[in-house]
Scaffold this active site. Structure first.
Site, short mmCIF file in Angstrom:
data_model
loop_
_atom_site.label_atom_id
_atom_site.label_comp_id
_atom_site.label_asym_id
_atom_site.label_seq_id
_atom_site.Cartn_x
_atom_site.Cartn_y
_atom_site.Cartn_z
N HIS A 1 12.73 -1.10 3.48
CA HIS A 1 11.72 -0.10 3.81
C HIS A 1 12.27 1.04 4.65
CE1 HIS A 1 7.45 -0.77 2.88
NE2 HIS A 1 7.86 -1.97 2.52
N ASP B 1 -9.44 3.38 -13.12
CA ASP B 1 -10.29 3.27 -11.93
C ASP B 1 -9.74 2.15 -11.05
OD1 ASP B 1 -12.35 2.64 -10.15
OD2 ASP B 1 -13.94 2.88 -11.62
N LYS C 1 -1.61 -8.07 -1.51
CA LYS C 1 -1.46 -6.61 -1.32
C LYS C 1 -0.14 -6.17 -1.94
CE LYS C 1 -0.33 -2.64 0.88
NZ LYS C 1 0.97 -1.95 0.84
N GLU D 1 3.87 4.87 -1.06
CA GLU D 1 4.59 3.92 -0.19
C GLU D 1 6.06 3.79 -0.60
OE1 GLU D 1 2.48 0.26 0.58
OE2 GLU D 1 4.35 -0.78 1.05
#
Ligand code: NDP
Length: 429
Positions: free
Chosen positions: A384, A286, A270, A83
């Site tokens: 972004h 993991d 998130k 991202e």
């Protein structure tokens, strides 16, 4: 580490970036060669031994976040993530925090939990008493099932019993769960604990008259909590027409929204996991275990809420705190096998598992600061879109210097999409 070699890192070419990491003492000469020759991928024969029906590798960009000072030590943070903006945002927030002394972390213990869950119990209180009366014998048997972890200074430490009665009122039967707390030292411990739980299950069946239904670790790592903190002087938050105090208050308010509203909390968290997962992935851990654990922790009050807390102290500074349950390790699994994971541990200065937990919580806190600060001021899209424009240029087929050229023109175009990128690229050729 000589961080002067890393200044204006983002402006360097790929070659210069790799070279400066070597000159700064972050990576070895051999690792510099590995990076320069693009040999971070998993060798095919290794991959073939790791999963079934192996076909090849799925690569992710591997980068480095700068400016982190954690417990007084400068750190370069390896991140594996696709991202855009995550690495830049982490570096930006670390710089803000670094100007005020950086981040402090606390990790008091690192036990993992194993569960033997029984069905068919008739007398729950009697079964619980029988288990507690034989607590030491159960712990001894767990340790006998995996003696090497005891030799390494770890092993089964404690035990508790939980009666699982149906509270959902959908008429489910009851169960009994024995929790064994295990010090897994440097390992995440899935295999250690699973072996232990399978080892003690027959004895617990004997003690209780029940039948062991499940014998496995819990990924809910509530005995492996890591906390990161930072204090940001309000004036350093000033941006555009927003005063530092305004930005501080808006960050606090945005966090209050994420504490009240699960719809916001999921996106807020998130953003935290953008940073945490990138480092968990880079270090060969993991990430599914960490994700499952962290989101359960965010719901521990009965409602899914913000994982971070942002407040104002008496001096008017913005004070942030993030606590995460972290089922991670520095040995085992892919960690000692994957070339990029080995490099990531080297970049971090080979932290032990407790230190790595503190680093992960710090990156999560930094990521949250950067994201919420952008959201409550300029909006998130400004940062972004620059990298998104480059991704669109590459998707449209741009190569080499064309990528920047198409991206620059895309940023000025009325619509930033693939069609516009193709039109710009065609006009160049
Ligand atoms: P491993 O079994 O791969 O590695 C742990 C072993 O490393 C230990 O048993 C120990 O073996 C050895 N070791 C070497 N040095 C140390 C040290 N300093 N401290 C502790 N152990 C050391 O990994 P884990 O048991 O940690 O399991 C993680 C793996 O399990 C991951 O790949 C994960 O994806 C997978 N997994 C995860 C599950 C989940 O629910 N999250 C379920 C099942 C698997 P020895 O002492 O014998 O040398």
């Amino acid at each position: 580490m000589d961080t002067s070699k890393l200044s204006k890192f983002y402006r360097k070419t790929l070659h210069e970036k790799i070279e400066s990491l070597y000159k700064a003492g972050v990576i070895t000469e051999a690792e510099q060669t590995l990076l320069l020759e693009g040999r971070l991928d998993l060798p095919a024969d290794t991959g073939d031994n790791m999963i079934e029906n192996y076909l090849g590798n799925f690569s992710l960009p591997f980068g480095a976040a700068m400016n982190f000072v954690i417990n007084g030590q400068e750190k370069v943070i390896p991140m594996a993530i696709e991202e855009p903006s995550v690495v830049a945002a982490a570096s930006f927030a670390a710089k803000l925090a670094g100007s005020a002394g950086g981040f402090e972390t606390t990790v008091t213990k690192r036990d993992m939990i194993g569960q033997v869950t029984l069905k068919g119990i008739i007398d729950y209180d009697g079964a619980e008493r029988a288990i507690m009366n034989s607590k030491q014998a159960i712990l001894d048997r767990a340790n006998e099932a995996h003696p090497s972890i005891v030799k390494r200074g770890g092993g089964a430490r404690d035990l508790e019993v939980r009666q699982l009665h149906d509270e959902s009122q959908v008429n489910l039967p009851s169960f009994l769960s024995v929790h064994v707390h295990v010090d897994t030292q440097e390992a995440m411990g899935a295999n250690i604990i699973n072996t232990m739980m399978e080892g003690i299950a027959p004895y617990i069946e004997e003690l209780t008259g029940g039948t062991a239904l499940l014998r496995i670790l819990s990924n809910y790592a509530t005995e492996s909590l890591a906390t990161a903190r930072c204090t940001i002087p309000a004036h350093t938050l000033k941006t555009g027409h927003f005063s530092g105090e305004d930005v501080r208050d808006r960050i606090i308010e945005a966090t209050q929204v994420a504490t009240i509203d699960p719809y916001r909390a999921v996106t807020h968290n998130k953003g935290i996991m953008n940073g945490v997962d990138a480092v968990v992935t880079a270090t060969g851990n993991d990430w599914r275990a960490v994700e499952a654990s962290v989101h359960a922790f965010a719901s521990r009050s009965g409602q899914y809420r913000s994982l971070t807390q942002w407040e104002k102290n008496d001096a008017g500074d913005l004070v942030g705190r993030l606590t995460l349950p972290l089922p991670i390790g520095t040995v085992g699994g892919a960690i000692s096998i994957h070339p990029a994971a080995k490099l990531a541990h080297q970049m971090l200065g080979h932290p032990n598992a407790m230190e790595l937990s503190g680093i992960l919580a710090t990156v999560g806190l930094a990521q949250n600061l950067a994201a919420v600060r952008a959201l409550v001021t300029d909006g998130i899209q400004k940062g972004h879109m620059g990298l998104h424009a480059r991704s669109l240029a590459i998707s449209a087929g741009a190569k080499g210097p064309e990528v920047q050229h198409v991206a620059d023109q895309l940023k000025k175009a009325p619509h930033m999409n693939l069609e516009a990128a193709r039109t710009i690229l065609n006009s160049l050729n």
